[in-house]
Scaffold this motif. Structure first.
Motif, PDB file in Angstrom:
ATOM      1  N   MET A   1       0.818  -1.173   0.000  1.00 45.07           N
ATOM      2  CA  MET A   1       0.000   0.000   0.000  1.00 45.07           C
ATOM      3  C   MET A   1       0.877   1.257   0.000  1.00 45.07           C
ATOM      4  SD  MET A   1      -3.204   1.047   2.402  1.00 45.07           S
ATOM      5  CE  MET A   1      -2.392   1.784   3.781  1.00 45.07           C
ATOM      6  N   CYS A   2       1.966   1.222   0.800  1.00 44.83           N
ATOM      7  CA  CYS A   2       2.876   2.372   0.825  1.00 44.83           C
ATOM      8  C   CYS A   2       3.448   2.639  -0.564  1.00 44.83           C
ATOM      9  CB  CYS A   2       3.999   2.140   1.825  1.00 44.83           C
ATOM     10  SG  CYS A   2       3.472   2.226   3.536  1.00 44.83           S
ATOM     11  N   GLN A   3       3.814   1.570  -1.258  1.00 46.40           N
ATOM     12  CA  GLN A   3       4.368   1.731  -2.599  1.00 46.40           C
ATOM     13  C   GLN A   3       3.328   2.322  -3.553  1.00 46.40           C
ATOM     14  OE1 GLN A   3       5.689  -2.286  -3.244  1.00 46.40           O
ATOM     15  NE2 GLN A   3       7.753  -1.855  -2.492  1.00 46.40           N
ATOM     16  N   ALA A   4       2.083   1.904  -3.433  1.00 45.39           N
ATOM     17  CA  ALA A   4       1.021   2.406  -4.301  1.00 45.39           C
ATOM     18  C   ALA A   4       0.765   3.890  -4.033  1.00 45.39           C
ATOM     19  CB  ALA A   4      -0.256   1.602  -4.095  1.00 45.39           C
ATOM     20  N   TYR A   5       0.703   4.304  -2.773  1.00 49.08           N
ATOM     21  CA  TYR A   5       0.506   5.714  -2.439  1.00 49.08           C
ATOM     22  C   TYR A   5       1.659   6.563  -2.968  1.00 49.08           C
ATOM     23  CZ  TYR A   5      -3.657   5.903   0.475  1.00 49.08           C
ATOM     24  OH  TYR A   5      -4.950   5.909   0.917  1.00 49.08           O
ATOM     25  N   ARG A   6       2.869   6.035  -2.828  1.00 51.52           N
ATOM     26  CA  ARG A   6       4.050   6.764  -3.315  1.00 51.52           C
ATOM     27  C   ARG A   6       3.952   6.958  -4.835  1.00 51.52           C
ATOM     28  NH1 ARG A   6       9.627   7.532  -2.037  1.00 51.52           N
ATOM     29  NH2 ARG A   6       9.347   6.597  -0.007  1.00 51.52           N
ATOM     30  N   LYS A   7       3.610   5.870  -5.534  1.00 46.94           N
ATOM     31  CA  LYS A   7       3.562   5.914  -7.001  1.00 46.94           C
ATOM     32  C   LYS A   7       2.418   6.795  -7.500  1.00 46.94           C
ATOM     33  CE  LYS A   7       3.565   2.867 -11.003  1.00 46.94           C
ATOM     34  NZ  LYS A   7       3.534   1.484 -11.456  1.00 46.94           N
ATOM     35  N   GLN A   8       1.238   6.623  -6.903  1.00 47.34           N
ATOM     36  CA  GLN A   8       0.063   7.326  -7.403  1.00 47.34           C
ATOM     37  C   GLN A   8       0.000   8.792  -6.959  1.00 47.34           C
ATOM     38  OE1 GLN A   8      -3.590   5.256  -6.735  1.00 47.34           O
ATOM     39  NE2 GLN A   8      -4.847   6.811  -7.712  1.00 47.34           N
ATOM     40  N   TYR A   9       0.387   9.065  -5.715  1.00 44.95           N
ATOM     41  CA  TYR A   9       0.197  10.415  -5.171  1.00 44.95           C
ATOM     42  C   TYR A   9       1.498  11.141  -4.828  1.00 44.95           C
ATOM     43  CZ  TYR A   9      -4.546   8.680  -4.588  1.00 44.95           C
ATOM     44  OH  TYR A   9      -5.792   8.144  -4.811  1.00 44.95           O
ATOM     45  N   GLY A  10       2.647  10.469  -5.009  1.00 43.36           N
ATOM     46  CA  GLY A  10       3.911  11.097  -4.645  1.00 43.36           C
ATOM     47  C   GLY A  10       4.079  11.240  -3.143  1.00 43.36           C
ATOM     48  N   PHE A  11       3.313  10.472  -2.393  1.00 42.37           N
ATOM     49  CA  PHE A  11       3.346  10.516  -0.933  1.00 42.37           C
ATOM     50  C   PHE A  11       4.526   9.687  -0.433  1.00 42.37           C
ATOM     51  CE2 PHE A  11       1.900   8.831   3.238  1.00 42.37           C
ATOM     52  CZ  PHE A  11       1.749  10.047   3.906  1.00 42.37           C
ATOM     53  N   ASN A  12       5.383  10.273   0.379  1.00 45.91           N
ATOM     54  CA  ASN A  12       6.584   9.583   0.852  1.00 45.91           C
ATOM     55  C   ASN A  12       6.238   8.642   2.008  1.00 45.91           C
ATOM     56  OD1 ASN A  12       9.187   8.773   1.302  1.00 45.91           O
ATOM     57  ND2 ASN A  12       9.826  10.660   2.289  1.00 45.91           N
ATOM     58  N   PRO A  85      10.808   3.331  -1.895  1.00 40.27           N
ATOM     59  CA  PRO A  85       9.554   2.575  -1.881  1.00 40.27           C
ATOM     60  C   PRO A  85       9.715   1.174  -1.284  1.00 40.27           C
ATOM     61  CG  PRO A  85      10.471   2.587  -4.088  1.00 40.27           C
ATOM     62  CD  PRO A  85      11.335   3.494  -3.261  1.00 40.27           C
ATOM     63  N   GLU A  86      10.933   0.722  -1.101  1.00 37.95           N
ATOM     64  CA  GLU A  86      11.168  -0.631  -0.596  1.00 37.95           C
ATOM     65  C   GLU A  86      10.948  -0.709   0.914  1.00 37.95           C
ATOM     66  OE1 GLU A  86      11.650  -3.192  -2.633  1.00 37.95           O
ATOM     67  OE2 GLU A  86      11.409  -1.665  -4.185  1.00 37.95           O
ATOM     68  N   PRO A  87      10.307  -1.771   1.407  1.00 37.90           N
ATOM     69  CA  PRO A  87      10.194  -1.964   2.853  1.00 37.90           C
ATOM     70  C   PRO A  87      11.588  -2.054   3.475  1.00 37.90           C
ATOM     71  CG  PRO A  87       8.788  -3.508   1.667  1.00 37.90           C
ATOM     72  CD  PRO A  87       9.658  -2.836   0.649  1.00 37.90           C
ATOM     73  N   ILE A  88      11.675  -1.695   4.748  1.00 41.01           N
ATOM     74  CA  ILE A  88      12.959  -1.765   5.441  1.00 41.01           C
ATOM     75  C   ILE A  88      12.779  -2.500   6.764  1.00 41.01           C
ATOM     76  CG2 ILE A  88      12.691   0.545   6.457  1.00 41.01           C
ATOM     77  CD1 ILE A  88      15.845   0.732   6.063  1.00 41.01           C
ATOM     78  N   ASN A  89      13.671  -3.464   7.007  1.00 45.40           N
ATOM     79  CA  ASN A  89      13.635  -4.244   8.241  1.00 45.40           C
ATOM     80  C   ASN A  89      14.148  -3.412   9.404  1.00 45.40           C
ATOM     81  OD1 ASN A  89      12.765  -6.557   6.896  1.00 45.40           O
ATOM     82  ND2 ASN A  89      14.844  -7.292   6.564  1.00 45.40           N
TER      83      ASN A  89
END
Length: 172
Positions: A1-12, A85-89
Motif C-alpha cells: 500500500m505504501c508503494q502504491a501511495y508513493r507511485k500514485q500520489y507522490g506521498f513519501n 519505496p522498498e520496505p525496510i527491516n
C-alpha cells in the motif's frame, strides 16, 4: 500500500518491517508474546515459591527481539532519513535461543535472572517451537546509521519493572 501511495500520489510513505517487539504495556498472558508470557510465569513462580517453570518447546528456537522504544526511535529516524519505496527491516540483527544458547544464557534463563526466580527451568518438547529461527537482515538500516540502543537485558529489566508495578497496582 505504501508503494502504491508513493507511485500514485507522490506521498513519501515508508513500510517498516519490525522484528519481534517487547516492552511495557504488552499482554502478559500465555496468548501473548514469548517475553511477556515468560515474565509473568517466572514472576508467579517466584511469588509462589514454585520448584520449576515449564517453557513450551525444546528451547532451541532462536528469536530476535527489539524493545518498543527502539522501534519508535527507528521510525522517527527513518521518517527523516529514508526515502525509498522498498520496505525496510527494523531490528537488532542479533538473536538468542529460547533455552539452549550454545553455552551462553538463553532467553528463559535471562528472564528468570531478571525476575529473580531461582528454581528450575524445564522445556516441554511436546509443545511447538514455532519457526526454528527468526532473524532479520538489518544491514540496510545499519548502513543508514541507525542501531538499537537498548540491550536485551536492560530492556527486559525495564519491562519487568513495568509489569511488577502493574501487578502491585492491581493487588492494592
Amino acid at each position: 500500500m505504501c508503494q502504491a501511495y508513493r507511485k500514485q500520489y507522490g506521498f513519501n510513505a515508508i513500510s517498516l518491517m519490525p522484528t519481534n517487539l517487547y516492552g511495557p504495556g504488552d499482554r502478559y498472558d500465555d496468548d501473548g508474546h514469548v517475553i511477556p508470557g515468560l515474565i509473568r510465569r517466572f514472576h508467579e513462580a517466584k511469588e509462589s515459591g514454585a520448584y520449576s517453570v515449564m517453557v513450551w518447546g525444546t528451547g532451541r528456537a532462536r528469536r530476535e527481539f527489539l524493545h518498543v522504544d527502539d522501534l519508535a526511535d527507528a521510525a522517527v529516524f527513518l521518517m527523516e532519513k529514508y526515502d525509498s519505496p522498498e520496505p525496510i527491516n527494523v531490528g537488532t540483527g542479533e538473536d538468542i535461543a529460547i533455552g539452549f544458547n550454545d553455552g551462553r544464557v538463553g532467553l528463559a534463563e535471562l528472564i528468570a535472572n531478571v525476575v529473580g526466580y531461582r528454581g528450575r527451568i524445564e522445556f516441554d518438547a511436546s509443545k511447538p517451537d514455532g519457526t526454528p529461527r527468526k532473524l532479520l537482515d538489518v544491514s540496510k538500516l545499519h548502513a543508514l546509521g541507525w542501531k538499537h540502543k537498548i540491550g536485551l537485558e536492560e530492556g527486559l529489566r525495564s519491562t519487568y519493572e513495568a509489569f511488577a508495578g502493574t501487578v502491585e497496582a492491581h493487588a492494592a
